[in-house]
Design a protein around this motif. Sequence first.
Motif, mmCIF file in Angstrom:
data_model
loop_
_atom_site.group_PDB
_atom_site.id
_atom_site.type_symbol
_atom_site.label_atom_id
_atom_site.label_comp_id
_atom_site.label_asym_id
_atom_site.label_seq_id
_atom_site.Cartn_x
_atom_site.Cartn_y
_atom_site.Cartn_z
ATOM 1 N N LYS A 4 17.336 136.289 87.310
ATOM 2 C CA LYS A 4 18.129 137.395 87.850
ATOM 3 C C LYS A 4 19.612 137.034 87.840
ATOM 4 N N ILE A 5 20.402 137.894 87.230
ATOM 5 C CA ILE A 5 21.815 137.567 87.020
ATOM 6 C C ILE A 5 22.714 138.675 87.559
ATOM 7 N N ILE A 6 23.819 138.275 88.167
ATOM 8 C CA ILE A 6 24.823 139.240 88.631
ATOM 9 C C ILE A 6 26.157 138.949 87.936
ATOM 10 N N PHE A 7 26.794 140.005 87.460
ATOM 11 C CA PHE A 7 28.091 139.857 86.804
ATOM 12 C C PHE A 7 29.220 140.253 87.734
ATOM 13 N N ILE A 8 30.169 139.358 87.906
ATOM 14 C CA ILE A 8 31.390 139.654 88.651
ATOM 15 C C ILE A 8 32.495 139.771 87.607
ATOM 16 N N GLY A 9 32.910 141.010 87.360
ATOM 17 C CA GLY A 9 33.810 141.298 86.235
ATOM 18 C C GLY A 9 33.058 142.127 85.214
ATOM 19 N N ALA A 10 33.765 143.095 84.604
ATOM 20 C CA ALA A 10 33.082 144.041 83.717
ATOM 21 C C ALA A 10 33.871 144.253 82.417
ATOM 22 N N GLY A 11 34.466 143.189 81.931
ATOM 23 C CA GLY A 11 35.256 143.291 80.695
ATOM 24 C C GLY A 11 34.399 143.154 79.441
ATOM 25 N N ASN A 12 35.081 142.934 78.294
ATOM 26 C CA ASN A 12 34.385 142.797 77.005
ATOM 27 C C ASN A 12 33.341 141.690 77.035
ATOM 28 N N LEU A 13 33.721 140.547 77.598
ATOM 29 C CA LEU A 13 32.812 139.405 77.571
ATOM 30 C C LEU A 13 31.574 139.673 78.420
ATOM 31 N N ALA A 14 31.775 140.199 79.641
ATOM 32 C CA ALA A 14 30.642 140.516 80.517
ATOM 33 C C ALA A 14 29.717 141.507 79.829
ATOM 34 N N THR A 15 30.302 142.474 79.147
ATOM 35 C CA THR A 15 29.496 143.488 78.453
ATOM 36 C C THR A 15 28.613 142.851 77.384
ATOM 37 N N HIS A 16 29.247 142.080 76.495
ATOM 38 C CA HIS A 16 28.499 141.465 75.392
ATOM 39 C C HIS A 16 27.455 140.472 75.905
ATOM 40 N N GLU A 19 24.516 142.293 77.722
ATOM 41 C CA GLU A 19 23.583 142.889 76.759
ATOM 42 C C GLU A 19 22.698 141.827 76.116
ATOM 43 N N ALA A 20 23.284 140.668 75.833
ATOM 44 C CA ALA A 20 22.496 139.582 75.230
ATOM 45 C C ALA A 20 21.415 139.102 76.205
ATOM 46 N N PHE A 21 21.769 138.967 77.480
ATOM 47 C CA PHE A 21 20.775 138.538 78.480
ATOM 48 C C PHE A 21 19.668 139.583 78.617
ATOM 49 N N LEU A 22 20.077 140.842 78.629
ATOM 50 C CA LEU A 22 19.107 141.928 78.764
ATOM 51 C C LEU A 22 18.112 141.901 77.597
ATOM 52 N N ASN A 23 18.663 141.723 76.378
ATOM 53 C CA ASN A 23 17.789 141.647 75.196
ATOM 54 C C ASN A 23 16.861 140.444 75.240
ATOM 55 N N ALA A 24 17.284 139.413 75.977
ATOM 56 C CA ALA A 24 16.452 138.208 76.072
ATOM 57 C C ALA A 24 15.443 138.320 77.213
#
Lengths: 263, 263
Positions: A4-16, A19-24
């Motif tokens: 389970k992962i939480i992102f703090i920040g929503a820029g280009n890097l967080a987005t990419h 999505e990679a984590f979600l696909n995994a």
Amino acid sequence: MINKIIFIGAGNLATHLGEAFLNAGKEILQVYSRTEKSASELAVKLNCSYTTDLEKLLSGADLYIISVADSAIEKIAEMLPFDNVLVAHTSGSTDIKVLKRKNLRPAVFYPLQTFSKNVEVNFYEVPLFLEASDNKDLERLKILAGLISSKVYSIDSQQRVMLHIAAVFACNFTNHMLYIAEYLLKQNNMDFEILKPLISETISKAGHIGPFKAQTGPAARNDKYIIELHSEILSNYENYQKFYNFITNSIISKYCYKKEEDK
Amino acid sequence: MINKIIFIGAGNLATHLGEAFLNAGKEILQVYSRTEKSASELAVKLNCSYTTDLEKLLSGADLYIISVADSAIEKIAEMLPFDNVLVAHTSGSTDIKVLKRKNLRPAVFYPLQTFSKNVEVNFYEVPLFLEASDNKDLERLKILAGLISSKVYSIDSQQRVMLHIAAVFACNFTNHMLYIAEYLLKQNNMDFEILKPLISETISKAGHIGPFKAQTGPAARNDKYIIELHSEILSNYENYQKFYNFITNSIISKYCYKKEEDK
């Protein structure tokens, strides 16, 4: 195991990265951003909730990823309302020690790539550089990283900032050279397209025989006749005469110096 | 129809070009070089005779290619013991008019590529830039060029020198950036290899969305915090602090200026 992962920040890097984590097969629990628009947009993409209030961050994530401007990382870490959670920043140039307060378990998860909005990236080819204060955390991060990339490395903070600087030269500065080349062509009714085979070969050759041996051109052979001609022509193009002279002189000095060394 | 070719000059370019013509079924009659070693070595590769004496150049070639240092082209042309022959130089930065003496039929046959000894080049992808004073000669050269390359263009001397300058930025200067990146990594026990995915993506992205939009990094977002950190670290590495600051400032000014323009 990190699930389970939480992102703090929503820029280009967080987005990419999200999505990679979600696909995994990982679950993104929540996204935080200061601005509601950014937070909600990324939350839709990552199929999770969002917040604009750090106090409302969910507990229970296996990993909190801080992906914000470098200068804000330390402050964000200070404000996290938890103890003893695994927190990784994604910055090339920020020391892991800025996360060392209270009982956070500090880590770094640095993907070396140039991310732009709406430009897809094949994450499997993106090298990931990991660091963690705790060995078990490092192992956990390696397993997670191995799910989204084939190139996982472990380096320390001092190496990482130098890697970032090297990347600025190899990526950002290289791109600026291409920008100037395109500008000069445009001014003379030519298209950037015609340079592409040369650029491909340049990169390919540097990769195969190394940039030192691959260096060609007027500066490398110290061809004063051509250098003066180019420099004179560039006096009509913004500050590019100065630019040309500066890099030309760097190549001349480096190349001759190195040649002496090789003898 | 151009069938018989003589090379004046025996460097990397003459070698690659000669081999491409030979593979296309053309006959190389002779090679000239000031030094016997260069002349004889290339003559073996191109299955032809050689000379070190311009007076002994064979007559009867359909095309004489002058591939020597730019500063020597005009002098060589003056010394050619013929009239009314088709003579092309291969230089990016030399005006066609240096060949306009006596009754030579002047032309330019400029391959835009970075040639190194012992590095094979797929000539079919090398763009060729042609110029000729006579339209029939231009047509003849186009047919010849089309046999060895899929990318044949016709440009004038003013465009060609600017193309050469743009190529210096896109190829020679870009390679120098890679050299510095490699050097900085080596000094910190890291391998150039780890930058390769980033470099590939940089070039690919610049090709797809154009270098202006593709610009990322601390300079493009004017991230003073990171820029100062990098600059300070680089004070320990030769003159690379000055180098970093110079190009960073160029990106900052260019990027902000352009952004304003876009509004």
